[in-house]
Design a protein around this motif. Structure first.
Motif, mmCIF file in Angstrom:
data_model
loop_
_atom_site.group_PDB
_atom_site.id
_atom_site.type_symbol
_atom_site.label_atom_id
_atom_site.label_comp_id
_atom_site.label_asym_id
_atom_site.label_seq_id
_atom_site.Cartn_x
_atom_site.Cartn_y
_atom_site.Cartn_z
ATOM 1 N N ARG A 98 16.754 -3.126 -51.006
ATOM 2 C CA ARG A 98 17.276 -4.402 -51.523
ATOM 3 C C ARG A 98 17.092 -4.493 -53.032
ATOM 4 O O ARG A 98 18.014 -4.871 -53.754
ATOM 5 C CB ARG A 98 16.566 -5.571 -50.820
ATOM 6 N N GLN A 99 15.910 -4.135 -53.530
ATOM 7 C CA GLN A 99 15.667 -4.187 -54.967
ATOM 8 C C GLN A 99 16.628 -3.256 -55.705
ATOM 9 O O GLN A 99 17.207 -3.633 -56.722
ATOM 10 C CB GLN A 99 14.223 -3.796 -55.286
ATOM 11 N N ARG A 100 16.816 -2.076 -55.190
ATOM 12 C CA ARG A 100 17.714 -1.100 -55.800
ATOM 13 C C ARG A 100 19.142 -1.650 -55.847
ATOM 14 O O ARG A 100 19.839 -1.542 -56.856
ATOM 15 C CB ARG A 100 17.657 0.203 -54.992
ATOM 16 N N GLN A 101 19.575 -2.248 -54.747
ATOM 17 C CA GLN A 101 20.933 -2.790 -54.684
ATOM 18 C C GLN A 101 21.122 -3.957 -55.651
ATOM 19 O O GLN A 101 22.153 -4.047 -56.330
ATOM 20 C CB GLN A 101 21.248 -3.242 -53.254
ATOM 21 N N VAL A 102 20.133 -4.836 -55.707
ATOM 22 C CA VAL A 102 20.217 -5.997 -56.606
ATOM 23 C C VAL A 102 20.236 -5.534 -58.060
ATOM 24 O O VAL A 102 21.067 -5.987 -58.857
ATOM 25 C CB VAL A 102 19.066 -6.993 -56.345
ATOM 26 N N SER B 299 23.667 -13.351 -55.232
ATOM 27 C CA SER B 299 23.112 -14.162 -54.135
ATOM 28 C C SER B 299 24.149 -14.363 -53.039
ATOM 29 O O SER B 299 23.824 -14.320 -51.850
ATOM 30 C CB SER B 299 22.603 -15.514 -54.653
ATOM 31 N N ARG B 300 25.394 -14.524 -53.419
ATOM 32 C CA ARG B 300 26.466 -14.685 -52.432
ATOM 33 C C ARG B 300 26.728 -13.384 -51.672
ATOM 34 O O ARG B 300 26.951 -13.393 -50.466
ATOM 35 C CB ARG B 300 27.739 -15.169 -53.101
ATOM 36 N N VAL B 301 26.720 -12.262 -52.391
ATOM 37 C CA VAL B 301 26.968 -10.955 -51.762
ATOM 38 C C VAL B 301 25.913 -10.663 -50.694
ATOM 39 O O VAL B 301 26.237 -10.202 -49.597
ATOM 40 C CB VAL B 301 26.974 -9.826 -52.823
ATOM 41 N N PHE B 302 24.640 -10.925 -51.021
ATOM 42 C CA PHE B 302 23.555 -10.583 -50.105
ATOM 43 C C PHE B 302 23.139 -11.731 -49.182
ATOM 44 O O PHE B 302 22.287 -11.548 -48.313
ATOM 45 C CB PHE B 302 22.340 -10.085 -50.891
ATOM 46 N N GLY B 303 23.724 -12.899 -49.391
ATOM 47 C CA GLY B 303 23.394 -14.041 -48.537
ATOM 48 C C GLY B 303 21.973 -14.538 -48.735
ATOM 49 O O GLY B 303 21.304 -14.944 -47.784
ATOM 50 N N ILE B 304 21.507 -14.489 -49.992
ATOM 51 C CA ILE B 304 20.175 -14.995 -50.319
ATOM 52 C C ILE B 304 20.305 -16.000 -51.453
ATOM 53 O O ILE B 304 21.364 -16.099 -52.091
ATOM 54 C CB ILE B 304 19.209 -13.852 -50.718
ATOM 55 N N THR B 305 19.251 -16.738 -51.710
ATOM 56 C CA THR B 305 19.302 -17.755 -52.761
ATOM 57 C C THR B 305 19.187 -17.116 -54.140
ATOM 58 O O THR B 305 18.716 -15.984 -54.281
ATOM 59 C CB THR B 305 18.155 -18.772 -52.592
ATOM 60 N N GLU B 306 19.610 -17.864 -55.157
ATOM 61 C CA GLU B 306 19.472 -17.377 -56.535
ATOM 62 C C GLU B 306 18.013 -17.144 -56.909
ATOM 63 O O GLU B 306 17.708 -16.129 -57.548
ATOM 64 C CB GLU B 306 20.139 -18.338 -57.514
ATOM 65 N N PRO B 307 17.083 -18.049 -56.517
ATOM 66 C CA PRO B 307 15.675 -17.763 -56.812
ATOM 67 C C PRO B 307 15.184 -16.473 -56.136
ATOM 68 O O PRO B 307 14.350 -15.758 -56.698
ATOM 69 C CB PRO B 307 14.936 -18.983 -56.261
ATOM 70 N N ALA B 308 15.718 -16.153 -54.965
ATOM 71 C CA ALA B 308 15.333 -14.910 -54.282
ATOM 72 C C ALA B 308 15.832 -13.694 -55.062
ATOM 73 O O ALA B 308 15.144 -12.675 -55.160
ATOM 74 C CB ALA B 308 15.874 -14.890 -52.859
#
Length: 80
Positions: free
Chosen positions: A7-11, A26-35
């Protein structure tokens, strides 16, 4: 970047190489912006902590020899 999670590598790839915003990621991975922000911070921290390993190699001259070898082999292109 082997020390990062998938996940870190992808982000990191999306932010720095694809030049996407944290909102887009955040939209691509379905997580929040703070995440996304936390993921980036943790990845950077891991890379900083492990930078000492590279510094030790540089001090020994191992990278320099490797680069010179690869430059000769690959017509001036460094493929380290």
């Amino acid at each position: 970047m082997d020390l990062l999670t998938d996940r870190q590598r992808q982000v990191i790839h999306q932010i720095y190489f694809q030049q996407r915003t944290q909102r887009e990621v955040s939209r691509v991975f379905g997580i929040t912006e703070p995440a996304v922000s936390k993921c980036i911070s943790q990845a950077k921290q891991k890379m900083r902590r492990n930078a000492g390993r590279l510094t030790g190699v540089l001090q020994k001259g191992e990278i320099k020899r490797c680069v010179v070898k690869n430059q000769r082999k690959d017509n001036g292109m460094c493929c380290v």
